[in-house]
Write a protein that holds these residues in place. Structure first.
Motif, PDB file in Angstrom:
ATOM      1  N   GLU A   1      -7.473  -3.168 -13.406  1.00 45.21           N
ATOM      2  CA  GLU A   1      -6.975  -2.131 -12.526  1.00 45.21           C
ATOM      3  C   GLU A   1      -5.454  -2.149 -12.388  1.00 45.21           C
ATOM      4  O   GLU A   1      -4.812  -3.193 -12.528  1.00 45.21           O
ATOM      5  CB  GLU A   1      -7.593  -2.235 -11.137  1.00 45.21           C
ATOM      6  CG  GLU A   1      -7.198  -3.505 -10.368  1.00 45.21           C
ATOM      7  CD  GLU A   1      -7.789  -3.540  -8.967  1.00 45.21           C
ATOM      8  OE1 GLU A   1      -7.044  -3.237  -8.003  1.00 45.21           O
ATOM      9  OE2 GLU A   1      -8.994  -3.878  -8.835  1.00 45.21           O
ATOM     10  N   ILE A   2      -4.903  -0.980 -12.165  1.00 46.01           N
ATOM     11  CA  ILE A   2      -3.561  -0.796 -11.637  1.00 46.01           C
ATOM     12  C   ILE A   2      -3.787  -0.337 -10.206  1.00 46.01           C
ATOM     13  O   ILE A   2      -4.389   0.718  -9.977  1.00 46.01           O
ATOM     14  CB  ILE A   2      -2.782   0.261 -12.435  1.00 46.01           C
ATOM     15  CG1 ILE A   2      -2.576  -0.200 -13.886  1.00 46.01           C
ATOM     16  CG2 ILE A   2      -1.440   0.566 -11.773  1.00 46.01           C
ATOM     17  CD1 ILE A   2      -2.093   0.890 -14.802  1.00 46.01           C
ATOM     18  N   SER A   3      -3.375  -1.125  -9.249  1.00 48.21           N
ATOM     19  CA  SER A   3      -3.717  -0.840  -7.844  1.00 48.21           C
ATOM     20  C   SER A   3      -2.647   0.032  -7.194  1.00 48.21           C
ATOM     21  O   SER A   3      -1.455  -0.315  -7.214  1.00 48.21           O
ATOM     22  CB  SER A   3      -3.855  -2.143  -7.053  1.00 48.21           C
ATOM     23  OG  SER A   3      -4.606  -3.094  -7.782  1.00 48.21           O
ATOM     24  N   LEU A   4      -3.060   1.145  -6.638  1.00 46.63           N
ATOM     25  CA  LEU A   4      -2.165   1.991  -5.841  1.00 46.63           C
ATOM     26  C   LEU A   4      -2.557   1.830  -4.376  1.00 46.63           C
ATOM     27  O   LEU A   4      -3.600   2.312  -3.938  1.00 46.63           O
ATOM     28  CB  LEU A   4      -2.267   3.467  -6.254  1.00 46.63           C
ATOM     29  CG  LEU A   4      -1.483   4.456  -5.395  1.00 46.63           C
ATOM     30  CD1 LEU A   4       0.006   4.104  -5.373  1.00 46.63           C
ATOM     31  CD2 LEU A   4      -1.711   5.885  -5.864  1.00 46.63           C
ATOM     32  N   ILE A   5      -1.717   1.112  -3.631  1.00 44.24           N
ATOM     33  CA  ILE A   5      -1.991   0.809  -2.225  1.00 44.24           C
ATOM     34  C   ILE A   5      -1.082   1.706  -1.374  1.00 44.24           C
ATOM     35  O   ILE A   5       0.136   1.581  -1.439  1.00 44.24           O
ATOM     36  CB  ILE A   5      -1.711  -0.675  -1.923  1.00 44.24           C
ATOM     37  CG1 ILE A   5      -2.541  -1.567  -2.842  1.00 44.24           C
ATOM     38  CG2 ILE A   5      -1.985  -0.983  -0.460  1.00 44.24           C
ATOM     39  CD1 ILE A   5      -2.140  -3.032  -2.810  1.00 44.24           C
ATOM     40  N   THR A   6      -1.683   2.579  -0.630  1.00 42.30           N
ATOM     41  CA  THR A   6      -0.933   3.462   0.258  1.00 42.30           C
ATOM     42  C   THR A   6      -0.981   2.904   1.681  1.00 42.30           C
ATOM     43  O   THR A   6      -2.063   2.716   2.245  1.00 42.30           O
ATOM     44  CB  THR A   6      -1.506   4.886   0.241  1.00 42.30           C
ATOM     45  OG1 THR A   6      -1.505   5.382  -1.100  1.00 42.30           O
ATOM     46  CG2 THR A   6      -0.662   5.812   1.113  1.00 42.30           C
ATOM     47  N   LEU A   7       0.192   2.590   2.223  1.00 42.59           N
ATOM     48  CA  LEU A   7       0.256   2.021   3.565  1.00 42.59           C
ATOM     49  C   LEU A   7       0.272   3.127   4.609  1.00 42.59           C
ATOM     50  O   LEU A   7       0.984   4.127   4.474  1.00 42.59           O
ATOM     51  CB  LEU A   7       1.518   1.163   3.715  1.00 42.59           C
ATOM     52  CG  LEU A   7       1.696   0.021   2.696  1.00 42.59           C
ATOM     53  CD1 LEU A   7       2.908  -0.819   3.064  1.00 42.59           C
ATOM     54  CD2 LEU A   7       0.440  -0.850   2.631  1.00 42.59           C
ATOM     55  N   ARG A   8      -0.535   2.949   5.621  1.00 43.89           N
ATOM     56  CA  ARG A   8      -0.647   3.903   6.711  1.00 43.89           C
ATOM     57  C   ARG A   8      -0.226   3.252   8.029  1.00 43.89           C
ATOM     58  O   ARG A   8      -0.584   2.120   8.313  1.00 43.89           O
ATOM     59  CB  ARG A   8      -2.091   4.421   6.852  1.00 43.89           C
ATOM     60  CG  ARG A   8      -2.598   5.165   5.622  1.00 43.89           C
ATOM     61  CD  ARG A   8      -1.806   6.416   5.360  1.00 43.89           C
ATOM     62  NE  ARG A   8      -2.278   7.155   4.171  1.00 43.89           N
ATOM     63  CZ  ARG A   8      -1.671   8.207   3.662  1.00 43.89           C
ATOM     64  NH1 ARG A   8      -0.548   8.658   4.224  1.00 43.89           N
ATOM     65  NH2 ARG A   8      -2.161   8.809   2.599  1.00 43.89           N
ATOM     66  N   ALA A   9       0.555   3.992   8.784  1.00 47.34           N
ATOM     67  CA  ALA A   9       1.001   3.480  10.092  1.00 47.34           C
ATOM     68  C   ALA A   9      -0.137   3.569  11.100  1.00 47.34           C
ATOM     69  O   ALA A   9      -0.961   4.507  11.067  1.00 47.34           O
ATOM     70  CB  ALA A   9       2.210   4.266  10.585  1.00 47.34           C
ATOM     71  N   GLY A  10      -0.172   2.590  11.997  1.00 44.48           N
ATOM     72  CA  GLY A  10      -1.232   2.579  13.006  1.00 44.48           C
ATOM     73  C   GLY A  10      -1.064   3.680  14.012  1.00 44.48           C
ATOM     74  O   GLY A  10      -2.033   4.165  14.570  1.00 44.48           O
TER      75      GLY A  10
END
Length: 395
Positions: free
Chosen positions: A386-395
């Motif tokens: 895999e090539i991981s695409l991690i999208t960070l979301r604010a709480g």
């Protein structure tokens, strides 16, 4: 010369051979099982092959078992002979699949016996089925290993993340393992996919290559073309400590990557900031390389405690230190998702997770990639890269 000295001279102390002998016996036992079980299924059991077939099959398995450790040492020892490594690695993958499915073939053997099917027909059916399944899995597994990795997308909510960083795109590469098989073209394909994702941060969590920089320079060269809006960051994996870790740290820096060698940096967007920290692999201290060891305190020294922390650490097991230091998200690789089933279950004996997103403690989350490349055997069976695409979301 005294009497004691005379006795000592005549009876010199024997060298302690315990550890070496024990290691040799373990290797012999493993080889006997790995090659012996498939031999029993394909050659012995109840097949009742003609004498010439039996002799040829026995000779083939015996020769492969005898040659394997020498090829493995020649390929992955100090000299890194790629030809020997390719043969040894492929043989390891093939014999592992044959071993596993030979064991599972005993279930079919039992079912046929209960159905009244006698030898040699019963054993020959089992042999044919095990051979067919193994061939299909090996062809499929090879194709999976050699293809450009698929993109795996995951959203991770970090309560302490500022609104300005909501939607931050982090691409994780790990375990590229540039090695005996020249994958320069594959490497360029991976970089093209990464750039198409328009990442803000690209992270490589180690095990770049098996071999020295001089050997793998061409395969690693496309990493210099990776584009990221805010940062490109890297930490060492355990395999760097077999092949010149400090030289890889310096080479990644020459390609424009920030080596987070027990340190951190801060990225900011729209008024919100995030700490990008990294620690050396947990095996670094044992390598004897000066200045290399896992040190969370040094990595976070001087960091604002109110800012969220994204930590790069090669092994999921390092999450214990992340929890102790209040890290919000650790990203790791190392496990390869098991790479070749059912090796998955052996990996879990050493690591807290195999792959994916998990929570550890009240604050810390861990994302474990199945890896972008492969180590050793050029097969991936029930463990896609895999090539991981991690999208960070604010709480």
């Amino acid at each position: 010369m005294s009497v004691d000295e005379t006795v000592e001279a005549e009876n010199p102390p024997r060298r302690r051979r315990g550890p070496g002998l024990r290691f040799g016996l373990i290797v012999a036992a493993v080889l006997l099982l790995l090659f012996g079980v498939p031999w029993w299924t394909f050659v012995w059991s109840g097949n009742r092959w003609p004498g010439a077939v039996f002799a040829a099959g026995t000779l083939l398995f015996a020769a492969a078992a005898a040659a394997f450790p020498f090829l493995m040492f020649s390929g992955h020892g100090p000299h890194h002979r790629d030809g020997a490594a390719r043969i040894a690695d492929t043989a390891l993958g093939v014999v592992w699949v044959l071993f596993v499915w030979s064991i599972l073939g005993t279930v079919l053997r039992l079912a046929l016996a209960l159905a009244g099917v006698a030898d040699p027909v019963r054993s020959r059916i089992v042999t044919a089925v095990v051979a067919l399944v193994s061939i299909v899995l090996l062809i499929w597994g090879y194709a999976e290993a050699m293809r450009v990795s698929r993109v795996r997308r995951v959203d991770v909510t970090i309560p302490r993340l500022g609104a300005g960083l909501d939607g931050l795109r982090v691409v994780l590469l790990t375990d590229t393992h540039y090695g005996p098989i020249d994958r320069s073209r594959w490497s360029r394909g991976v970089v093209e996919v990464v750039n198409s994702l328009q990442p803000d941060v690209v992270a490589h969590t180690g095990d770049i290559a098996d071999g020295e920089v001089a050997q793998r320079r061409e395969q690693a060269a496309p990493l210099g073309d990776v584009r990221a809006g805010l940062a490109r960051v890297y930490v060492t994996g355990n395999h760097e400590y077999f092949s010149g870790a400090q030289r890889w740290v310096e080479h990644m820096a020459s390609l424009g990557w920030e080596a987070l060698h027990n340190r951190h940096l801060v990225v900011t967007r729209d008024g919100s900031s995030l700490i990008l920290a990294g620690v050396d692999d947990r095996t670094a201290a044992g390598s004897g390389l000066p200045g290399h060891h896992m040190d969370h305190d040094a990595a976070l020294a001087g960091a604002d405690p109110d800012l969220p922390v994204l930590l790069l650490a090669h092994q999921p097991q390092q999450v214990t230190g992340a929890v102790a230091h209040g890290v919000d998200l650790q990203i790791s690789g190392h496990t390869h998702g098991g790479q070749i089933w059912p090796f998955h279950y052996l990996v879990r004996l050493d690591q807290p997770v195999l792959q994916g997103l998990s929570r550890h403690g009240e604050r810390t989350q861990l994302y474990t990639s199945r890896g972008t490349g492969f180590w050793g055997p050029p097969f991936r069976i029930f463990a896609p890269s895999e090539i991981s695409l991690i999208t960070l979301r604010a709480g």
